[in-house]
Scaffold this motif. Structure first.
Motif, PDB file in Angstrom:
ATOM      1  N   GLY A   1      -3.031  -1.034   1.612  1.00 13.63           N
ATOM      2  CA  GLY A   1      -3.419   0.116   0.800  1.00 13.63           C
ATOM      3  C   GLY A   1      -4.847   0.544   1.107  1.00 13.63           C
ATOM      4  O   GLY A   1      -5.678  -0.272   1.519  1.00 13.63           O
ATOM      5  N   THR A   2      -5.111   1.814   0.892  1.00 14.53           N
ATOM      6  CA  THR A   2      -6.440   2.321   1.247  1.00 14.53           C
ATOM      7  C   THR A   2      -7.502   2.005   0.188  1.00 14.53           C
ATOM      8  O   THR A   2      -8.694   2.048   0.494  1.00 14.53           O
ATOM      9  N   ASP A   3      -7.072   1.696  -1.051  1.00 14.80           N
ATOM     10  CA  ASP A   3      -8.054   1.549  -2.135  1.00 14.80           C
ATOM     11  C   ASP A   3      -9.090   0.459  -1.865  1.00 14.80           C
ATOM     12  O   ASP A   3     -10.284   0.644  -2.128  1.00 14.80           O
TER      13      ASP A   3
ATOM     14  N   LYS B   1     -13.968   4.263   1.558  1.00 11.68           N
ATOM     15  CA  LYS B   1     -13.064   5.284   1.015  1.00 11.68           C
ATOM     16  C   LYS B   1     -13.897   6.214   0.147  1.00 11.68           C
ATOM     17  O   LYS B   1     -14.586   5.768  -0.771  1.00 11.68           O
TER      18      LYS B   1
ATOM     19  N   GLY C   1       0.816  -1.216   0.000  1.00 11.06           N
ATOM     20  CA  GLY C   1       0.000   0.000   0.000  1.00 11.06           C
ATOM     21  C   GLY C   1       0.846   1.260   0.000  1.00 11.06           C
ATOM     22  O   GLY C   1       2.083   1.223   0.042  1.00 11.06           O
ATOM     23  N   THR C   2       0.161   2.402  -0.023  1.00 17.57           N
ATOM     24  CA  THR C   2       0.840   3.692  -0.042  1.00 17.57           C
ATOM     25  C   THR C   2       1.585   3.942   1.260  1.00 17.57           C
ATOM     26  O   THR C   2       2.581   4.665   1.277  1.00 17.57           O
TER      27      THR C   2
ATOM     28  N   ALA D   1      -2.237   4.619   4.593  1.00 21.59           N
ATOM     29  CA  ALA D   1      -1.902   6.038   4.511  1.00 21.59           C
ATOM     30  C   ALA D   1      -2.264   6.533   3.126  1.00 21.59           C
ATOM     31  O   ALA D   1      -2.301   5.764   2.166  1.00 21.59           O
ATOM     32  N   MET D   2      -2.552   7.807   3.045  1.00 24.46           N
ATOM     33  CA  MET D   2      -2.865   8.414   1.751  1.00 24.46           C
ATOM     34  C   MET D   2      -1.621   8.985   1.080  1.00 24.46           C
ATOM     35  O   MET D   2      -1.587   9.149  -0.131  1.00 24.46           O
TER      36      MET D   2
ATOM     37  N   TYR E   1       4.343   7.861  -7.463  1.00 27.80           N
ATOM     38  CA  TYR E   1       4.982   6.996  -6.481  1.00 27.80           C
ATOM     39  C   TYR E   1       4.569   5.568  -6.758  1.00 27.80           C
ATOM     40  O   TYR E   1       3.622   5.313  -7.510  1.00 27.80           O
TER      41      TYR E   1
ATOM     42  N   GLY F   1       0.225  -2.970  -4.151  1.00 28.65           N
ATOM     43  CA  GLY F   1      -0.783  -1.933  -4.064  1.00 28.65           C
ATOM     44  C   GLY F   1      -2.124  -2.632  -3.894  1.00 28.65           C
ATOM     45  O   GLY F   1      -2.341  -3.718  -4.464  1.00 28.65           O
ATOM     46  N   SER F   2      -3.034  -2.048  -3.120  1.00 26.36           N
ATOM     47  CA  SER F   2      -4.242  -2.822  -2.800  1.00 26.36           C
ATOM     48  C   SER F   2      -5.204  -2.920  -3.975  1.00 26.36           C
ATOM     49  O   SER F   2      -6.177  -3.670  -3.913  1.00 26.36           O
ATOM     50  N   GLN F   3      -4.919  -2.216  -5.082  1.00 29.07           N
ATOM     51  CA  GLN F   3      -5.690  -2.479  -6.302  1.00 29.07           C
ATOM     52  C   GLN F   3      -5.439  -3.899  -6.798  1.00 29.07           C
ATOM     53  O   GLN F   3      -6.236  -4.449  -7.557  1.00 29.07           O
TER      54      GLN F   3
ATOM     55  N   ALA G   1       3.368   2.091  -4.777  1.00 25.19           N
ATOM     56  CA  ALA G   1       2.904   1.515  -3.500  1.00 25.19           C
ATOM     57  C   ALA G   1       3.736   0.268  -3.174  1.00 25.19           C
ATOM     58  O   ALA G   1       4.276  -0.392  -4.067  1.00 25.19           O
TER      59      ALA G   1
HETATM   60  C1  SIN Z   1      -3.254   1.234  -2.459  1.00 26.23           C
HETATM   61  O1  SIN Z   1      -4.431   1.055  -2.122  1.00 26.23           O
HETATM   62  O2  SIN Z   1      -2.394   0.360  -2.366  1.00 26.23           O
HETATM   63  C2  SIN Z   1      -2.846   2.543  -3.032  1.00 26.23           C
HETATM   64  C3  SIN Z   1      -3.509   3.694  -2.398  1.00 26.23           C
HETATM   65  C4  SIN Z   1      -3.271   3.833  -0.935  1.00 26.23           C
HETATM   66  O3  SIN Z   1      -2.759   2.981  -0.231  1.00 26.23           O
HETATM   67  O4  SIN Z   1      -3.654   4.920  -0.431  1.00 26.23           O
END
Ligand code: SIN
Length: 335
Positions: free
Chosen positions: A97-99, A171, A19-20, A123-124, A32, A64-66, A34
């Motif tokens: 990751g937040t996604d 989100k 993640g970020t 984190a964003m 950037y 990355g959480s995508q 992730a």
């Molecule tokens: C992700 O979800 O891996 C990228 C975005 C984030 O973590 O804010």
């Protein structure tokens, strides 16, 4: 890595997925990547963590959480359960990751059997950004996971000094640090530099009271989401059925609605044995049964309060237990 903090501090397992929060700017510009920093590097950047807990860390994934997938969910759930089943461990923190954090949090909320705290954190802003939000989020997450008061509240998410329930969090912004919102039911609490302020416990079933088990589950049934819109045809619904989906979540307009043409396609899918859940693309409110759509006639399931991506998680797990529409509907009222 095991930390050298005092033995009287709670023992927390830190499971990393990327993640970020582990992101690195590559060019000095806006872009950037992730998941670039290891969990050891993230912990080393916040020496104050040693005042909160004895940590041991495990890198479960570095994505990355995508790219989060059902396969990683199964692995993460197993590693989380193994941590919580370790008598000396007080709780688990998962960097993510937040996604797609809300989906992973809700999945774990339904399959992890424990009263001990499980806290997801992200984190964003990447770790190398000016005023990165990851270090304080990580500090707060570990503070929450180490506190007995956080037990029995299901899986939690900590970000931006807020504590969210896995079921409620969404989100809601592409870039803002305050991206997470818990809608009508609201926050689980606040955490200010490690000091907890917990609000009311969650109302729906979770973790220790959940009926879902991953024992013997090697893969989850395919469930697709189709996004409704003005002028929608039936092609995407037909395509998911042809692709072998066992479940279909409609991100419906308004109260989980569909125009006449896609409605007929969804009704045919349900008749063919696909579990069809009506959710809403609005981002808030309840999708009730039999309001503008005759769910009884078409054999549909109403998503109640779950957004489409969380409805998908619950439907996948529901389909590991039953294909019966009434039983699946009861799950949407219970979780
Ligand atoms: C992700 O979800 O891996 C990228 C975005 C984030 O973590 O804010």
């Amino acid at each position: 890595m095991a930390s050298s903090a005092a033995p009287s501090l709670p023992h927390i397992r830190l499971l990393a997925t990327g993640g970020t929060i582990a992101g690195a700017q590559t060019t000095g510009g806006r872009g950037y990547q992730a998941g670039k920093f290891s969990i050891d590097a993230l912990v080393a950047a916040v020496p104050q963590l040693a005042t909160l807990a004895r940590l041991d860390v495990e890198q479960v994934a570095a994505i990355g959480s995508q790219d989060m997938s059902e396969a990683v969910w199964l692995k993460l759930a197993a590693r989380t359960q193994a941590a919580l089943d370790t008598p000396d461990i007080a709780g688990a923190v998962i960097t993510h990751g937040t996604d797609t954090m809300e989906e992973t949090a809700f999945f774990l909320n339904l399959v992890v059997r424990a009263e001990k705290p499980v806290v997801l954190v992200g984190a964003m802003r990447p770790a190398t950004a000016i005023s990165a939000d990851g270090p304080m989020n990580l500090y707060n997450a570990i503070a929450v996971a180490g506190r007995p008061a956080a037990r029995g509240r299901g899986v939690l998410v900590v970000a931006n000094d807020e504590i969210h329930f896995a079921r409620e969090i969404a989100k809601t912004d592409t870039t803002q640090v305050g991206t997470f919102n818990s809608g009508h039911r609201g926050l689980a609490g606040l955490v200010n530099a490690g000091r907890l302020h917990l609000y009311a416990p969650p109302v729906r079933r979770h973790t220790a009271q959940s009926e879902f088990s991953l024992d013997g589950v090697a893969a989850l049934p395919r469930v697709d989401i189709v996004y409704a819109h003005a002028g929608m045809g039936r092609e995407l619904i037909d395509a998911t059925v042809r692709a072998g989906a066992r479940g279909l979540v409609i991100a419906g307009v308004g109260d989980g609605n569909l125009g006449a043409v896609p409605l007929a396609a969804a009704a045919e899918a349900a008749k063919a044995g696909v579990a069809v859940v009506r959710s809403s693309r609005t981002g808030g409110g309840v999708v009730e049964r039999n309001i503008e759509v005759d769910d009884d006639k078409f054999g549909f399931i109403a998503a109640d309060e779950l957004n489409p991506q969380k409805a998908r998680v619950l439907l996948m797990l529901g389909l590991t237990r039953t294909r019966e529409v009434r039983a699946l509907q009861e799950m949407f009222f219970a979780y």
